[in-house]
Design an enzyme around this catalytic site. Sequence first.
Site, PDB file in Angstrom:
ATOM      1  N   GLY A  25       0.790  -1.226   0.000  1.00 31.96           N
ATOM      2  CA  GLY A  25       0.000   0.000   0.000  1.00 31.96           C
ATOM      3  C   GLY A  25       0.826   1.282   0.000  1.00 31.96           C
ATOM      4  N   ALA A  26       2.161   1.165  -0.001  1.00 30.53           N
ATOM      5  CA  ALA A  26       2.979   2.396  -0.028  1.00 30.53           C
ATOM      6  C   ALA A  26       2.691   3.184  -1.304  1.00 30.53           C
ATOM      7  CB  ALA A  26       4.461   2.045   0.055  1.00 30.53           C
ATOM      8  N   GLY A  27       2.641   2.465  -2.425  1.00 30.18           N
ATOM      9  CA  GLY A  27       2.380   3.128  -3.704  1.00 30.18           C
ATOM     10  C   GLY A  27       0.999   3.781  -3.734  1.00 30.18           C
ATOM     11  N   ASP A  28       0.022   3.119  -3.126  1.00 26.49           N
ATOM     12  CA  ASP A  28      -1.335   3.682  -3.104  1.00 26.49           C
ATOM     13  C   ASP A  28      -1.386   4.915  -2.199  1.00 26.49           C
ATOM     14  OD1 ASP A  28      -1.969   1.486  -4.669  1.00 26.49           O
ATOM     15  OD2 ASP A  28      -2.551   0.283  -2.944  1.00 26.49           O
TER      16      ASP A  28
HETATM   17  P1  ADP Z   1       4.895   0.566  -4.996  1.00 25.95           P
HETATM   18  O1  ADP Z   1       4.200   0.129  -3.722  1.00 25.95           O
HETATM   19  O2  ADP Z   1       3.950   1.042  -6.043  1.00 25.95           O
HETATM   20  O3  ADP Z   1       5.931  -0.404  -5.495  1.00 25.95           O
HETATM   21  P2  ADP Z   1       7.064   2.120  -3.832  1.00 25.95           P
HETATM   22  O4  ADP Z   1       7.535   0.906  -3.101  1.00 25.95           O
HETATM   23  O5  ADP Z   1       8.002   2.782  -4.759  1.00 25.95           O
HETATM   24  O6  ADP Z   1       5.687   1.892  -4.594  1.00 25.95           O
HETATM   25  O7  ADP Z   1       6.624   3.145  -2.692  1.00 25.95           O
HETATM   26  C1  ADP Z   1       5.886   4.305  -2.940  1.00 25.95           C
HETATM   27  C2  ADP Z   1       6.443   5.448  -2.137  1.00 25.95           C
HETATM   28  O8  ADP Z   1       6.338   5.166  -0.726  1.00 25.95           O
HETATM   29  C3  ADP Z   1       7.910   5.742  -2.396  1.00 25.95           C
HETATM   30  O9  ADP Z   1       8.041   6.645  -3.480  1.00 25.95           O
HETATM   31  C4  ADP Z   1       8.353   6.340  -1.081  1.00 25.95           C
HETATM   32  O10 ADP Z   1       8.060   7.719  -1.035  1.00 25.95           O
HETATM   33  C5  ADP Z   1       7.495   5.610  -0.048  1.00 25.95           C
HETATM   34  N1  ADP Z   1       8.210   4.429   0.491  1.00 25.95           N
HETATM   35  C6  ADP Z   1       8.084   3.148   0.086  1.00 25.95           C
HETATM   36  N2  ADP Z   1       8.910   2.332   0.782  1.00 25.95           N
HETATM   37  C7  ADP Z   1       9.576   3.112   1.652  1.00 25.95           C
HETATM   38  C8  ADP Z   1      10.577   2.888   2.664  1.00 25.95           C
HETATM   39  N3  ADP Z   1      11.064   1.671   2.914  1.00 25.95           N
HETATM   40  N4  ADP Z   1      11.031   3.964   3.353  1.00 25.95           N
HETATM   41  C9  ADP Z   1      10.557   5.202   3.124  1.00 25.95           C
HETATM   42  N5  ADP Z   1       9.609   5.479   2.195  1.00 25.95           N
HETATM   43  C10 ADP Z   1       9.125   4.468   1.469  1.00 25.95           C
END
Ligand code: ADP
Length: 321
Positions: A255-258
Amino acid sequence: MVDVVCLGELLIDFVSLESGVSLEQAPSFQKAPGGAPANVAVGLAKLGHEVGFVGKVGDESFGHFLANVLQENGVDISGLAFDSETRTMLAFVSLTSEGERDFMFYRHPSADMRLTPDDIPKDLIQQATIFHYGSISLISEPGRSATCHALDLARESSLLISYDPNLRLGLWASQERAKQEILAGMRSANLVKINDDELEFLTGTRKLEDGAKQLLTFGPKLIVITLGSQGSFFYTDTAAGHVPGNALRAVDTTGAGDGFVAGLLSGLLAYSKPGEAYVFPGKTELEACCRVANAVGALATTKRGAIPALPTRRQVEDFLN
Ligand code: ADP
């Protein structure tokens, strides 16, 4: 009237309670609400925006559970339909010892796939500022026609159209087809958000500028590439920039991307002018939007599951200060 309409899959993720195991080995699972466009809707609602969700779930316990989760989080579900003939989409997921996610989907067919053009709430879309969609509702009919109908309505009413394809190769007939259709899906979008792996899959390069430049040729005006803990990169015809990520201990990156998309759209909403076609702001403003989006994405990794970890506006402001 809502600020943003999100369309797509709303599903149950059954998440393995043990990590480092394959689905074959996993003994037990926890039920968690999921579906990228639905997570984005909840993320935006938590940030204080009016949001509507458009999709379809089964008219059964899981479908009602998901509808309640959206409603409890303040999402307008007048565009959520219930199907009595099929069941809610399920995804079983575990994290293998290599750190890869092992997915298995129950979709033979599932209710989300049966969204039809008649299910699309015309007024809800026409009165909004942003329309957000993904690629999963584009995989098969009638979901594909329903999504295209909603996109037509959004375009006619000059909404800002945002697309996060969220590649799930297992749902497509072949890699080639996934690539073709995901790229074709970009033709309707003004803004595309992808991660670095998706960039490589779609363009054949991990070079951010080169890849983003290729994607602009499909029609979008803004490409945003997320880079996990490294933050994000944005690219338009006239501006580009890398916005560094935030250092923290990630617990679960689901859900980070969302969360990132919710933060980005929240930032972009500030530059909309009622009754006028949306125009993207310049470099400084886009940097500020990505900074907020990075913070929402980072905070989304601090708890297990996507929805429980999505932050409120207050939590984002405290984090950035
Ligand atoms: P997805 O879930 O679509 O693969 P990401 O993993 O690139 O997307 O994460 C989306 C955003 O969340 C990143 O651009 C960053 O800002 C934040 N994020 C993700 N993982 C981390 C982490 N381990 N530490 C800090 N920020 C994170």
